[in-house]
Scaffold this motif. Sequence first.
Motif, PDB file in Angstrom:
ATOM      1  N   VAL A  28       0.869  -1.171   0.000  1.00 21.79           N
ATOM      2  CA  VAL A  28       0.000   0.000   0.000  1.00 21.79           C
ATOM      3  C   VAL A  28       0.908   1.223   0.000  1.00 21.79           C
ATOM      4  CG1 VAL A  28      -1.748   1.231   1.321  1.00 21.79           C
ATOM      5  CG2 VAL A  28      -1.822  -1.254   1.199  1.00 21.79           C
ATOM      6  N   ARG A  34      -1.461   8.480   0.298  1.00 18.19           N
ATOM      7  CA  ARG A  34      -2.868   8.089   0.466  1.00 18.19           C
ATOM      8  C   ARG A  34      -3.692   9.247   1.011  1.00 18.19           C
ATOM      9  NH1 ARG A  34      -0.735   3.681   3.360  1.00 18.19           N
ATOM     10  NH2 ARG A  34      -2.102   4.259   5.083  1.00 18.19           N
ATOM     11  N   TRP A  68     -10.208  -2.578 -10.394  1.00 20.97           N
ATOM     12  CA  TRP A  68      -8.998  -3.387 -10.181  1.00 20.97           C
ATOM     13  C   TRP A  68      -8.670  -4.253 -11.394  1.00 20.97           C
ATOM     14  CZ3 TRP A  68      -9.292  -8.666 -10.410  1.00 20.97           C
ATOM     15  CH2 TRP A  68     -10.567  -9.223 -10.313  1.00 20.97           C
ATOM     16  N   ASP A  72      -2.881   0.401 -14.063  1.00 22.39           N
ATOM     17  CA  ASP A  72      -2.754   1.787 -13.603  1.00 22.39           C
ATOM     18  C   ASP A  72      -2.761   2.785 -14.752  1.00 22.39           C
ATOM     19  OD1 ASP A  72      -2.677   0.985 -10.976  1.00 22.39           O
ATOM     20  OD2 ASP A  72      -0.525   1.327 -10.722  1.00 22.39           O
ATOM     21  N   LEU A 102      -5.190   7.215  -7.240  1.00 25.23           N
ATOM     22  CA  LEU A 102      -5.096   5.766  -7.448  1.00 25.23           C
ATOM     23  C   LEU A 102      -4.589   5.070  -6.191  1.00 25.23           C
ATOM     24  CD1 LEU A 102      -3.774   5.507 -11.107  1.00 25.23           C
ATOM     25  CD2 LEU A 102      -6.089   5.094 -10.260  1.00 25.23           C
ATOM     26  N   ALA A 103      -3.617   5.657  -5.508  1.00 20.03           N
ATOM     27  CA  ALA A 103      -3.102   5.068  -4.266  1.00 20.03           C
ATOM     28  C   ALA A 103      -4.200   4.991  -3.222  1.00 20.03           C
ATOM     29  CB  ALA A 103      -1.925   5.885  -3.750  1.00 20.03           C
ATOM     30  N   VAL A 105      -7.495   4.830  -3.758  1.00 25.08           N
ATOM     31  CA  VAL A 105      -8.471   3.816  -4.175  1.00 25.08           C
ATOM     32  C   VAL A 105      -7.911   2.420  -3.944  1.00 25.08           C
ATOM     33  CG1 VAL A 105      -9.669   2.849  -6.176  1.00 25.08           C
ATOM     34  CG2 VAL A 105      -9.660   5.334  -5.811  1.00 25.08           C
ATOM     35  N   LYS A 106      -6.691   2.180  -4.382  1.00 28.42           N
ATOM     36  CA  LYS A 106      -6.095   0.850  -4.285  1.00 28.42           C
ATOM     37  C   LYS A 106      -5.871   0.421  -2.842  1.00 28.42           C
ATOM     38  CE  LYS A 106      -2.700   0.274  -7.243  1.00 28.42           C
ATOM     39  NZ  LYS A 106      -1.630   0.472  -8.237  1.00 28.42           N
ATOM     40  N   TRP A 109      -8.626  -1.753  -1.543  1.00 25.56           N
ATOM     41  CA  TRP A 109      -8.815  -3.089  -2.108  1.00 25.56           C
ATOM     42  C   TRP A 109      -8.174  -4.135  -1.211  1.00 25.56           C
ATOM     43  CZ3 TRP A 109      -6.667  -1.807  -7.638  1.00 25.56           C
ATOM     44  CH2 TRP A 109      -7.550  -0.954  -8.287  1.00 25.56           C
ATOM     45  N   ARG A 114      -5.360  -6.265  -5.076  1.00 23.93           N
ATOM     46  CA  ARG A 114      -4.185  -5.449  -5.402  1.00 23.93           C
ATOM     47  C   ARG A 114      -3.161  -6.282  -6.158  1.00 23.93           C
ATOM     48  NH1 ARG A 114      -4.465  -3.895  -0.120  1.00 23.93           N
ATOM     49  NH2 ARG A 114      -2.417  -4.763   0.334  1.00 23.93           N
ATOM     50  N   GLN A 117      -4.434  -6.922  -9.726  1.00 28.09           N
ATOM     51  CA  GLN A 117      -4.326  -5.708 -10.537  1.00 28.09           C
ATOM     52  C   GLN A 117      -2.874  -5.430 -10.887  1.00 28.09           C
ATOM     53  OE1 GLN A 117      -3.215  -2.311  -9.656  1.00 28.09           O
ATOM     54  NE2 GLN A 117      -4.136  -1.259 -11.398  1.00 28.09           N
ATOM     55  N   ALA A 118      -1.966  -5.644  -9.951  1.00 29.05           N
ATOM     56  CA  ALA A 118      -0.550  -5.403 -10.213  1.00 29.05           C
ATOM     57  C   ALA A 118       0.006  -6.366 -11.246  1.00 29.05           C
ATOM     58  CB  ALA A 118       0.254  -5.509  -8.917  1.00 29.05           C
TER      59      ALA A 118
END
Length: 147
Positions: A28, A34, A68, A72, A102-103, A105-106, A109, A114, A117-118
């Motif tokens: 994170v 954030r 997700w 990005d 984005l940070a 929102v992610k 998750w 995460r 998505q990554a």
Amino acid sequence: MSPLRHGVLALLGGLALIGAGLAALPQVAAPEQRERGAAVYAQFCAGCHGTALEGRSGPPLGATGHAWQHADTALARRIARGGSGMPGFGTQLDAAEIAAVLAHVKAAWPAGLRAAQAALPTEESAALAALLRDPAAALPADCGPGG
């Protein structure tokens, strides 16, 4: 959301955890990023996407949504340029602010989402994979030997 969809999301998240390994889980973002993202999100995004990412007039961005499922680069481009009824914010937000959103929102998750998505391919690698799957596709003339 249907129980089947919840089950599929949980399975995908679990498979991503197994495939990626716990040590490879995306971290994170730093608290400062954030926090900045939360402030920008509250000002520009929460009206449509909800204060808790639940979706109001826009789609949810939390674990129940499908953000997700996009890399990005695609998410940042959507924020900047808009599309599908969403206005673009590229003239109001710089790249660092978009990354902070984005940070934010992610961070909401679950770890499995995460990780999934990554692991998504970038747009460039996805376009190349689609080209390679198409038997009728041809490379541009300047892409071959001597080109």
